[in-house]
Design an enzyme around this catalytic site. Sequence first.
Site, PDB file in Angstrom:
ATOM      1  CE  LYS A   1      25.703 -10.359   0.777  1.00  0.00           C
ATOM      2  NZ  LYS A   1      25.679 -11.843   0.774  1.00  0.00           N
TER       3      LYS A   1
ATOM      4  CG  ASP B   1      24.074  -9.561  -3.613  1.00  0.00           C
ATOM      5  OD1 ASP B   1      23.604  -8.662  -4.342  1.00  0.00           O
ATOM      6  OD2 ASP B   1      23.478 -10.637  -3.411  1.00  0.00           O
TER       7      ASP B   1
END
Length: 217
Positions: free
Chosen positions: A121, A139
């Site tokens: 991420k 997220d």
Amino acid sequence: MLKQERADFILRRLEELYPETPVPLDHTSPFTLLVAVLLSAQCTDARVNLVTPRLFALADEPQAMSQLEVPVIQEAIKSCGLAPKKAKAISGLSHILMEKFDGQVPRTLAELETLPGVGHKTASVVVAQAFGEPAFPVDTHIHRLAQRWKLTSGKNVVETERDLKKLFPRESWNKLHLQIIFYGRDACTARGCDGTVCEICRTLFPKRKKGIETKKS
């Protein structure tokens, strides 16, 4: 609505709501963005933006950062969660950038993910926001909303990212992931909406009576 129709509506509506998508984390370079994103794990962007000026006054590029002792870094970021772990990661990645990448932040996901404290991420955010490469960082905000909007049955952020990339045009990914985050914070919060309250949830599922229990990433 079919799943693709829902995705198309979301893309149009979020563009209307958020035509501009400033990067939430203050930064002046790929390196400062990398550090800020690393610090944002289990910490709000607002808190990170309060912390980074002090840290970057000490060092805002890999060479200077690599020369700081870990306790000095930790002291500067102590109000962020997991400060000891993050301080070691910042120091470690700074040394690696100097030793292996000529002091430059690499531009590929694979190379970024070799750095301490840098997961998929974080690497995706950096390639998208620092270098403009198409990426779709997912997220917990995006994972939660994608489930409420029935765009994914993914049990984790990896599966959700895969599903969203199939639904949305590649050229929209970098902006759209921020638009979803902004909407999640403004209207479809964890406590404020359960899939039946906010505008997009009500538009997509006008007959939905029972809230959606999202699966944690």
